[in-house]
Enzyme design. Structure first.
Site, mmCIF file in Angstrom:
data_model
loop_
_atom_site.group_PDB
_atom_site.id
_atom_site.type_symbol
_atom_site.label_atom_id
_atom_site.label_comp_id
_atom_site.label_asym_id
_atom_site.label_seq_id
_atom_site.Cartn_x
_atom_site.Cartn_y
_atom_site.Cartn_z
ATOM 1 N N SER A 94 29.310 43.135 26.394
ATOM 2 C CA SER A 94 28.665 41.545 25.813
ATOM 3 C C SER A 94 29.356 40.552 26.391
ATOM 4 O O SER A 94 30.564 40.491 27.911
ATOM 5 C CB SER A 94 30.376 41.882 25.002
ATOM 6 O OG SER A 94 29.577 43.275 23.930
ATOM 7 N N GLU A 119 33.273 37.027 27.765
ATOM 8 C CA GLU A 119 34.336 37.903 27.856
ATOM 9 C C GLU A 119 34.420 38.445 29.897
ATOM 10 O O GLU A 119 35.299 38.872 30.107
ATOM 11 C CB GLU A 119 33.651 39.533 27.116
ATOM 12 C CG GLU A 119 34.709 40.227 27.592
ATOM 13 C CD GLU A 119 34.163 41.465 26.167
ATOM 14 O OE1 GLU A 119 33.862 41.631 24.659
ATOM 15 O OE2 GLU A 119 34.116 42.398 27.033
ATOM 16 N N ARG A 154 40.391 42.573 24.538
ATOM 17 C CA ARG A 154 40.446 43.221 25.348
ATOM 18 C C ARG A 154 41.449 41.733 26.824
ATOM 19 O O ARG A 154 41.009 41.508 27.932
ATOM 20 C CB ARG A 154 38.672 42.285 25.834
ATOM 21 C CG ARG A 154 37.621 43.322 24.571
ATOM 22 C CD ARG A 154 37.527 44.138 25.381
ATOM 23 N NE ARG A 154 36.224 44.886 24.168
ATOM 24 C CZ ARG A 154 36.934 45.547 23.876
ATOM 25 N NH1 ARG A 154 38.346 45.649 23.552
ATOM 26 N NH2 ARG A 154 36.027 46.243 22.778
HETATM 27 C C1 LIG Z 1 26.194 48.235 29.643
HETATM 28 C C2 LIG Z 1 27.161 47.405 29.983
HETATM 29 C C3 LIG Z 1 28.065 48.014 28.512
HETATM 30 C C4 LIG Z 1 29.681 47.605 28.363
HETATM 31 N N1 LIG Z 1 30.218 48.670 27.597
HETATM 32 C C5 LIG Z 1 31.031 48.334 26.890
HETATM 33 C C6 LIG Z 1 32.049 48.654 25.818
HETATM 34 O O1 LIG Z 1 31.450 49.106 25.065
HETATM 35 N N2 LIG Z 1 33.826 48.263 25.519
HETATM 36 C C7 LIG Z 1 33.785 47.584 27.029
HETATM 37 O O2 LIG Z 1 35.666 46.817 26.046
HETATM 38 N N3 LIG Z 1 33.459 46.874 28.169
HETATM 39 C C8 LIG Z 1 32.530 47.619 28.252
HETATM 40 N N4 LIG Z 1 31.359 46.784 28.931
HETATM 41 C C9 LIG Z 1 32.237 46.157 29.753
HETATM 42 C C10 LIG Z 1 33.085 46.362 30.963
HETATM 43 O O3 LIG Z 1 32.123 47.524 31.230
HETATM 44 C C11 LIG Z 1 34.245 46.165 31.353
HETATM 45 O O4 LIG Z 1 34.815 45.351 31.314
HETATM 46 C C12 LIG Z 1 34.839 47.619 32.322
HETATM 47 O O5 LIG Z 1 36.425 47.146 32.076
HETATM 48 C C13 LIG Z 1 34.335 47.153 33.801
HETATM 49 O O6 LIG Z 1 34.841 47.505 34.061
HETATM 50 P P1 LIG Z 1 35.229 47.071 36.199
HETATM 51 O O7 LIG Z 1 35.527 47.946 37.302
HETATM 52 O O8 LIG Z 1 33.061 46.727 36.297
HETATM 53 O O9 LIG Z 1 35.742 46.017 36.036
HETATM 54 P P2 LIG Z 1 34.656 44.626 37.088
HETATM 55 O O10 LIG Z 1 33.854 43.795 36.567
HETATM 56 O O11 LIG Z 1 34.797 45.422 38.536
HETATM 57 O O12 LIG Z 1 36.612 43.418 37.398
HETATM 58 C C14 LIG Z 1 37.416 43.477 35.708
HETATM 59 C C15 LIG Z 1 38.531 43.286 35.761
HETATM 60 O O13 LIG Z 1 39.626 43.634 36.092
HETATM 61 C C16 LIG Z 1 40.072 44.027 37.197
HETATM 62 N N5 LIG Z 1 40.447 44.851 38.355
HETATM 63 C C17 LIG Z 1 39.252 45.715 38.776
HETATM 64 N N6 LIG Z 1 40.556 46.724 39.313
HETATM 65 C C18 LIG Z 1 41.368 46.365 39.190
HETATM 66 C C19 LIG Z 1 42.700 47.097 40.208
HETATM 67 N N7 LIG Z 1 42.788 47.484 39.924
HETATM 68 N N8 LIG Z 1 43.692 46.337 40.115
HETATM 69 C C20 LIG Z 1 43.537 45.228 39.016
HETATM 70 N N9 LIG Z 1 42.970 44.570 38.098
HETATM 71 C C21 LIG Z 1 41.256 44.596 38.580
HETATM 72 C C22 LIG Z 1 39.095 42.264 37.972
HETATM 73 O O14 LIG Z 1 40.453 41.975 38.730
HETATM 74 C C23 LIG Z 1 38.542 41.777 36.634
HETATM 75 O O15 LIG Z 1 39.809 40.757 35.892
HETATM 76 C C24 LIG Z 1 30.216 47.085 29.118
HETATM 77 C C25 LIG Z 1 29.493 46.669 30.703
HETATM 78 C C26 LIG Z 1 28.479 46.488 30.211
HETATM 79 C C27 LIG Z 1 27.633 46.407 31.595
#
Ligand SMILES: Cc1cc2nc3c(=O)[nH]c(=O)nc-3n(C[C@H](O)[C@H](O)[C@H](O)COP(=O)(O)OP(=O)(O)OC[C@H]3O[C@@H](n4cnc5c(N)ncnc54)[C@H](O)[C@@H]3O)c2cc1C
Length: 355
Positions: A244, A342, A172
């Site tokens: 998580s 996380e 992660r």
């Molecule tokens: C129901 C559910 C299930 C999930 N299951 C999993 C799983 O199975 N495995 C897993 O690994 N995670 C899981 N997650 C966590 C989540 O899906 C991941 O952490 C995912 O990467 C979040 O993406 P986001 O676009 O919403 O990120 P955000 O919350 O918008 O941002 C997360 C991070 O990415 C950075 N970021 C976003 N866009 C950019 C960009 N363009 N350039 C640079 N930095 C950027 C942000 O600064 C921040 O640090 C789950 C979440 C939920 C709600």
């Protein structure tokens, strides 16, 4: 480029808490980012990147700019000769914008006959954040399929190109989570995918689901992963959450053995690369500390998966933080282990949001 002042982030975080961004900036290409880098007012602001907000907890309003990628192109940009790959199958290079919704990208690659990402189906993410977090599930991690990452450094105004090795993918984590990269915005990612299906059934639940099936297709694997995920994880629309909440902790061999004396079947994984530490299941620790299904006010641990903290109705991110602190405290008291979130927290409790 779309620039909006005092913008509600309610629909941009999966905890569905209320928070406002001083500025919302949705960029469509690298030219937009170049303009921002030269803007004198923008220079005075702090900023964060935000994709779907599926890994972010807003503790209050954000004083600064929230940058959101709307780069949504998907294109095939090359083929790597079969003689360069271990299984004599050519790899196809697919370049995708950081604003594409991850699961839509996975579905599209499978539909076009490019395989590898199927185990990562159903993870709520933007492509940009998928890289930052090195998302993983069902025995697979995104970093494994990355050929190149393109990014823009708003601090220096420079375009960056990194290969997978340079991105330092870990559990992660990636280079993009280090302080030196906090002004960097990912714009595109190129994936290396195969036209030859190679089902990865190393994860037990998946292997069991396909018992007796000789060679499931990538589409079948995707559907199975979506079904298993749906049966274990709460739907964000019904039970707002960020997956998580804590990472699985790494503990010393000594600590592990002391817990194993009391609980002979404590779930654990040995670390790769000769690391003497042992990884424990945060979900198991939380369960043992008495928090599985426990709810305080409008926040609780999901009964089927205690690692997921659910917002049952509070508009306040800080209530979710306070609940998570209680979970941490209970695990610390019971096992002497410090859980690490996380989920990214944005804003502080005291200054109404500024990071
Ligand atoms: C129901 C559910 C299930 C999930 N299951 C999993 C799983 O199975 N495995 C897993 O690994 N995670 C899981 N997650 C966590 C989540 O899906 C991941 O952490 C995912 O990467 C979040 O993406 P986001 O676009 O919403 O990120 P955000 O919350 O918008 O941002 C997360 C991070 O990415 C950075 N970021 C976003 N866009 C950019 C960009 N363009 N350039 C640079 N930095 C950027 C942000 O600064 C921040 O640090 C789950 C979440 C939920 C709600």
């Amino acid at each position: 480029m779309e620039i909006i002042p005092s913008y509600s982030l309610l629909e941009h975080n999966t905890f569905r808490v209320e928070a406002k961004a001083q500025w919302w900036i949705a960029y469509r290409d690298i030219e937009d980012l170049k303009k921002l880098a030269k803007d004198e007012y923008f220079e005075t602001l702090s900023f964060i990147n935000l994709g779907l907000g599926a890994n972010t907890l807003f503790l209050g309003d954000y004083k600064g700019a929230v940058l959101h990628s709307q780069i949504t192109s998907i294109e095939e940009v090359g083929v790597i000769d079969s003689s360069m790959s271990s299984d004599s199958t050519p790899s196809h290079l697919i370049r995708v914008g950081s604003g594409v919704v991850w699961d839509e990208f996975v579905a599209e690659t499978i539909a076009r006959g490019f395989y590898g990402l199927e185990n990562l189906s159903g993870i709520p993410a933007s492509v940009g954040a998928a890289i930052v977090q090195n998302i993983g599930a069902y025995g697979s991690e995104v970093g494994h399929y990355v050929e190149e990452i393109e990014a823009f450094d708003l601090g220096t105004g420079k375009v960056l190109r990194l290969c997978a090795e340079e991105a330092q993918f870990g559990y992660r984590s990636s280079l993009f989570k280090t302080p030196q990269y906090d002004k960097v915005v990912i714009t595109h990612v190129t994936f290396r995918l195969s036209t030859k299906p190679q089902p990865n059934l190393t994860y037990r639940a998946l292997a069991e689901a396909f018992e007796g099936v000789v060679a499931p297709t990538p589409l079948e694997v995707r559907h199975k992963v979506l079904t298993i995920r749906g049966s274990k994880l709460p739907k964000v629309e019904e039970y707002p959450n960020a997956g998580s909440f804590f990472k699985n902790p790494l503990v010393s061999q000594e600590k592990f053995e002391s817990i194993q004396k009391e609980f002979s079947s404590v779930p654990h994984w040995l670390s790769p690369n000769g690391d003497p530490n042992v990884k424990l299941s945060a979900a198991w620790l939380i369960d043992q500390a008495g928090y599985k299904g426990k709810r305080i006010g409008s926040v609780g641990c999901y009964p089927l998966q205690p690692l997921v903290i659910v917002n049952y109705g509070t508009p306040l991110g800080k209530e979710i933080l306070f609940f998570s602190e209680k979970v941490k405290h209970a695990v610390r008291e019971r096992f002497g282990i410090e859980l690490e979130p996380e989920v990214r927290m944005v804003g502080t409790l005291h200054d109404n949001g500024e990071k």
